[in-house]
Design an enzyme around this catalytic site. Structure first.
Site, PDB file in Angstrom:
ATOM      1  N   LYS A  14       0.859  -1.194   0.000  1.00 52.74           N
ATOM      2  CA  LYS A  14       0.000   0.000   0.000  1.00 52.74           C
ATOM      3  C   LYS A  14       0.889   1.236   0.000  1.00 52.74           C
ATOM      4  CE  LYS A  14      -3.562   2.309   2.756  1.00 52.74           C
ATOM      5  NZ  LYS A  14      -4.426   2.208   3.950  1.00 52.74           N
ATOM      6  N   LYS A  58      -2.272  -1.464  -3.780  1.00 52.22           N
ATOM      7  CA  LYS A  58      -3.139  -0.290  -3.699  1.00 52.22           C
ATOM      8  C   LYS A  58      -2.293   0.961  -3.805  1.00 52.22           C
ATOM      9  CE  LYS A  58      -6.304   2.089  -0.578  1.00 52.22           C
ATOM     10  NZ  LYS A  58      -6.823   2.233   0.774  1.00 52.22           N
TER      11      LYS A  58
HETATM   12 ZN   LIG Z   1      -5.463   3.783   8.017  1.00 55.32          ZN
END
Ligand SMILES: [Zn+2]
Length: 326
Positions: free
Chosen positions: A198, A251
């Site tokens: 992420k 992501k």
């Molecule tokens: Zn968070």
């Protein structure tokens, strides 16, 4: 092999008709692959449209059951829930309570549609007054103190009925800590979908408005990843696999297809990708201005995720696709 070359070889032969194109199509996206994010706000009476995400609203907690049934009736098989809390504090303690918003919305969604896969987003930024993803110690987020809280929070979510636990805090060691806590609480069969790679991305802007988790200062660069790093992204995901993750995730989506494709070569786990709020907003606003054809662009972007190796796609377009088809 000269006979492989033009004029013997003509790739256009298999593009002659839609039927032929369908026969040789390598990638398909169906509603089975899609996960729809839902924003749930407590203590409000009516839905609040999110200006930066056309078509997306914060749903009143009391209407969640009705909303979940509608989502299911459109053919969606899975949702991930995000809480918009009115009870924020320094550690996000509301999310650690069995009667807190996080737990209540999982129960309500599960009661409304038991067959729908309910995914809990496990983090603290939606429940902390400073907006960071964990416990603040001095001027940074304390990794190991946050792990203890994450472990507690995920057990509460599993108890509430979550089908998949999805930790998104980007703390080191979070998957191992969560797996141990779930197992000790007898949730040995509850899978973990880790937000494993992420990035600290500017594509999240509209989400922050949607979930009400903008930072009161600072940034998330000490725990989320530098967008410039590809090899490190692989390390992040592969460490989570070693810690016991059942599904890995990249992501955001469109700007990180290289990471997804490289990860696909290195793991046998299912891979998820999150087409985030900024990606959604860019398509919606460009389509509204007449610059692009929304449906085709959505099909093309989701197709690119599958082509690069995604099995699951989290996307705000899921309902549009469920209602209108491709
Ligand atoms: Zn968070």
């Amino acid at each position: 092999m000269p006979n492989q070359l033009f004029p013997t070889t003509r790739l256009r032969r298999l593009r002659k008709s839609e039927t032929l194109r369908q026969l040789v199509r390598e990638t398909r996206v169906t509603l089975d692959d899609l996960i729809y994010p839902v924003f749930v706000e407590e203590e409000i009476d009516a839905s609040v449209p999110i200006a930066s995400m056309p078509g997306i609203s914060r749903i009143p907690e009391k209407d969640l059951g009705k909303e979940i049934k509608a989502i299911q009736s459109e053919g969606i098989k899975s949702v991930v829930l995000f809480g918009v809390s009115h009870k924020k504090d320094s550690i996000g303690s509301d999310s650690l309570k069995a009667d807190g918003l996080l737990s209540r919305m999982i129960k309500r969604a599960k009661d409304a549609a038991p067959e729908l896969a309910i995914i809990s987003d496990n983090c603290f930024c939606e429940y902390t007054d400073h907006g960071h993803c964990g416990v603040i110690d001095g001027n940074h987020v304390h990794n190991d103190m946050t792990l203890n809280n994450l472990a507690q929070q995920t057990v509460i979510c599993a108890r509430a009925g979550a089908d998949i636990i999805a930790p998104s805090a980007m703390m080191d060691g979070q998957v191992a800590a969560i797996r141990q806590a779930l197992d000790e609480a007898d949730f040995i069969d509850t899978p973990i979908m880790s937000y494993s790679s992420k990035f600290a991305s500017s594509f999240y802007g509209p989400f922050r408005a949607a979930a009400g988790c903008s930072l009161n200062g600072g940034d998330r660069k000490t725990y989320q990843m530098d967008p410039m790093n590809g090899r490190e992204a692989l390390r992040e995901s592969l460490l989570d696999e070693a810690e016991g993750a059942d599904i890995l995730m990249v992501k955001p989506g469109i700007a990180y297809l290289d990471v997804l494709a490289r990860l696909r070569e290195r793991t046998l786990l299912p891979l998820a990708i999150y087409q985030v709020s900024g990606e959604y907003a860019m398509i919606k606003f460009a389509a509204a201005s007449g610059a692009i054809d929304e449906k085709r662009i959505v099909r093309e972007t989701l197709g690119s995720f599958k082509r690069a190796g995604a099995d699951l796609i989290i996307t705000y377009f899921a309902r549009d696709i469920g209602k209108q088809g491709w």
